[in-house]
Design a protein around this motif. Structure first.
Motif, short mmCIF file in Angstrom:
data_model
loop_
_atom_site.label_atom_id
_atom_site.label_comp_id
_atom_site.label_asym_id
_atom_site.label_seq_id
_atom_site.Cartn_x
_atom_site.Cartn_y
_atom_site.Cartn_z
N LEU A 75 0.82 -1.20 0.00
CA LEU A 75 0.00 0.00 0.00
C LEU A 75 0.86 1.26 0.00
O LEU A 75 0.49 2.27 -0.62
N GLU A 76 1.99 1.22 0.70
CA GLU A 76 2.88 2.39 0.70
C GLU A 76 3.47 2.63 -0.69
O GLU A 76 3.62 3.77 -1.12
N GLU A 77 3.79 1.55 -1.37
CA GLU A 77 4.32 1.68 -2.72
C GLU A 77 3.27 2.27 -3.66
O GLU A 77 3.57 3.12 -4.50
N VAL A 78 2.03 1.82 -3.52
CA VAL A 78 0.95 2.36 -4.35
C VAL A 78 0.77 3.85 -4.08
O VAL A 78 0.57 4.65 -5.00
N GLY A 83 0.47 8.27 -9.06
CA GLY A 83 0.33 8.80 -10.42
C GLY A 83 0.54 7.74 -11.47
O GLY A 83 -0.22 7.65 -12.44
N LEU A 84 1.58 6.91 -11.30
CA LEU A 84 1.84 5.84 -12.25
C LEU A 84 0.72 4.81 -12.23
O LEU A 84 0.28 4.34 -13.29
N ALA A 85 0.24 4.45 -11.02
CA ALA A 85 -0.84 3.48 -10.92
C ALA A 85 -2.10 3.98 -11.63
O ALA A 85 -2.76 3.23 -12.36
N ALA A 86 -2.41 5.26 -11.44
CA ALA A 86 -3.59 5.85 -12.10
C ALA A 86 -3.39 5.86 -13.61
O ALA A 86 -4.33 5.58 -14.38
N LEU A 87 -2.18 6.17 -14.05
CA LEU A 87 -1.90 6.21 -15.48
C LEU A 87 -2.06 4.83 -16.11
O LEU A 87 -2.61 4.69 -17.21
N ILE A 88 -1.60 3.81 -15.41
CA ILE A 88 -1.69 2.46 -15.93
C ILE A 88 -3.13 1.96 -15.93
O ILE A 88 -3.59 1.32 -16.88
N ARG A 148 4.15 -4.61 -12.83
CA ARG A 148 3.76 -5.30 -11.60
C ARG A 148 2.49 -4.68 -11.00
O ARG A 148 1.59 -5.39 -10.55
N LEU A 149 2.41 -3.36 -11.00
CA LEU A 149 1.22 -2.69 -10.50
C LEU A 149 0.01 -3.03 -11.36
O LEU A 149 -1.08 -3.30 -10.84
N GLU A 150 0.19 -3.03 -12.66
CA GLU A 150 -0.94 -3.30 -13.56
C GLU A 150 -1.47 -4.71 -13.38
O GLU A 150 -2.68 -4.92 -13.23
N PRO A 438 10.95 0.43 1.55
CA PRO A 438 11.21 1.81 1.12
C PRO A 438 12.64 2.26 1.43
O PRO A 438 13.07 3.33 0.99
N ASP A 439 13.40 1.46 2.21
CA ASP A 439 14.76 1.84 2.60
C ASP A 439 15.72 1.74 1.42
O ASP A 439 15.74 0.72 0.72
N GLN A 440 16.49 2.78 1.20
CA GLN A 440 17.49 2.79 0.15
C GLN A 440 18.81 3.30 0.74
O GLN A 440 18.82 4.20 1.56
N LEU A 441 19.90 2.69 0.31
CA LEU A 441 21.22 3.12 0.74
C LEU A 441 21.69 4.22 -0.21
O LEU A 441 21.90 3.98 -1.40
N ALA A 442 21.81 5.44 0.32
CA ALA A 442 22.14 6.59 -0.52
C ALA A 442 23.46 6.36 -1.26
O ALA A 442 24.45 5.95 -0.66
#
Length: 472
Positions: A75-78, A83-88, A148-150, A438-442
């Motif tokens: 859900l956090e990714e969505v 915007g991308l999910a709505a576009l797809i 993947r979202l689609e 959501p964690d990314q190593l800068a």
């Protein structure tokens, strides 16, 4: 039936390595298996649209597919990529459904409700056919995320269209107005599913705190929630499928532990049921539609496969997505098992003329397996040959330094970067951990752990560099 299901599991396991290496469409293997045991082969079995076995397996498959799609939804990714999910989902799914429906009316002469029942399933992007593509390391992240979202979200958008069109066509009692039927489908059903899931989670939490619950049984508990939600919604004459999806969303939002526990088991179980459904359909039903092939049907099949690329081409034209990702997103929208499961819903509900629509859909699905499945296989083989050439060239240049991994704290990493110039931060988490977190190593470079050597060469990581690996 038990023997056939056992064969599906055995073949899935034995051929899993071959399918992954060759990118051969997995559904084609089980379609061939169904053909071999069907009347066109050995004549051991045949399943018509009125088969109770097919009805039970297909109903269970669609229920678990929707439940698994919701349960594995981040859900956090969505939210981050709304915007991308709505576009797809809007141009790629809803507008494509409209175009396919228009084509169905123009070429096949279908009335609006029947055209909608056919168009919505044919707008569904099949996750099983996409699986080999999504596992490829050379797939751009933007394309991977969009596809993947689609494939995870569009079924729950398309199913209500099918149900609403069915409500228009099915006879109703005096007390069941169209508004009441819509409310039962779109409000009561999901509400019942969410309530069943909430009650199931609270009960599980109580047992966890008092007696403890074995983790391996929690995956089975999740399936129990899905089936209970389906049955509860059907008992009040609502949609059990939407209830199962709502139950999955509720679990994903409330109980992360139960969600994680179910993922691998649930996804594998749903995939086995999907493949078994394809075996049943492959005995004769998938081929019956070929007897109806004519120029109008071929024209419709061509337009049905063209609708999604056209709508997405217009939608993605002015976005900042890179050109290669755009091409992949636009082209790869295969139609497969999800299409057939959705079109079987009105067939099982005995909507007049739905069996004819099913045969139309099988022609489009067979064409999509040939075109999309073949292109996934060919592009995957080309990518594998390119990566093999890179690895052979690198191997000829001599071995690298001996591996010597050491764990280090963030402070030690900071000191290393302060004293050494050639330090590379490499993100080598598993694919699921990378996509779900959501964690990314800068400043890090992403390397898929299964293809680390190849991707390190492609990214230009020096052999004499210090490598700090992020692998939690």
């Amino acid at each position: 039936m038990l023997g056939m299901f056992g064969v599906v599991i055995l073949i899935s396991g034995l051929l899993s390595g071959f399918i992954e290496r060759s990118n051969f469409p997995q559904v084609a293997v089980f379609l061939a298996l169904g053909t071999i045991i069907g009347p066109y082969g050995l004549g051991l079995a045949d399943f018509g649209l009125d088969s109770p076995v097919l009805r039970a397996v297909a109903t269970l498959s669609l229920t678990l597919v929707l439940f698994t799609d919701a349960l594995t939804l981040d859900l956090e990714e969505v939210k981050r990529h709304a915007g991308l999910a709505a576009l797809i989902l809007v141009p790629g799914t809803l507008l494509a459904t409209g175009l396919i429906g228009f084509a169905a009316g123009a070429t096949l002469g279908l009335a609006l409700p029947m055209a909608a029942i056919l168009a919505a399933p044919l707008a569904s992007t099949d996750p099983v056919l996409l699986r080999g593509l999504l596992r490829r390391s050379d797939l751009p992240s933007a394309a991977r995320l969009a596809l993947r979202l689609e494939s995870g979200l569009n079924d729950v958008v398309l199913l209500p269209i099918v149900l609403l069109a069915m409500a228009v066509l099915m006879p109703r009692g005096e007390s069941d107005s169209f508004v009441v039927l819509v409310a039962k489908m779109l409000i009561v059903g999901p509400g019942v599913g969410a309530l069943v899931a909430w009650a199931g989670i609270r009960l599980l939490e109580a047992m966890r705190s008092r007696l403890g619950v074995r983790r391996d049984y929690e995956s089975l508990y999740s399936i129990g929630i899905a089936l209970a939600a389906f049955a509860a919604a059907e008992s009040v004459h609502s949609s059990g499928y939407l209830a199962a999806f709502a139950a999955g969303v509720t679990i994903a939002a409330i109980d992360v532990e139960l969600c994680d526990c179910f993922r691998e088991y649930g996804e594998t179980t749903a995939e086995m049921l999907l493949l078994f459904t394809f075996v049943l359909l492959g005995t004769s039903l998938m081929w019956a539609g070929l007897s109806n092939v004519n120029y109008p049907l071929l024209a419709f099949a061509f337009l049905a496969l063209l609708a999604r690329p056209l709508t997405l081409l217009a939608a993605l034209w002015r976005t900042r997505t890179d050109a290669r990702s755009k091409r992949l997103i636009i082209w790869y929208g295969p139609r497969g098992l999800s299409t057939l499961l959705l079109i079987l819903v009105p067939v099982f509900a005995e909507v007049p003329g739905a069996d004819r629509l099913f045969h139309f859909a099988t022609v489009v699905v067979l064409l999509s397996i040939l075109v999309h499945g073949g292109s996934i296989m060919l592009s995957g083989n080309r990518a594998r040959r390119r990566s093999g050439a890179v690895e052979r060239e690198d191997a000829a240049s001599g071995p690298g330094p001996e591996p010597g991994p050491e764990a280090m704290t963030p402070g030690e990493l900071a000191r290393l970067m302060a004293t050494e110039d050639n330090v590379w931060l490499l993100d080598v988490r598993s694919e699921r951990s990378y996509l779900d977190s959501p964690d990314q190593l800068a400043g890090s470079v992403r390397l898929h752990p299964q293809f680390a050597h190849r991707e390190a060469v492609q990214q230009g990581v020096p052999k004499d560099a210090w490598a700090a690996l992020f692998c939690t």
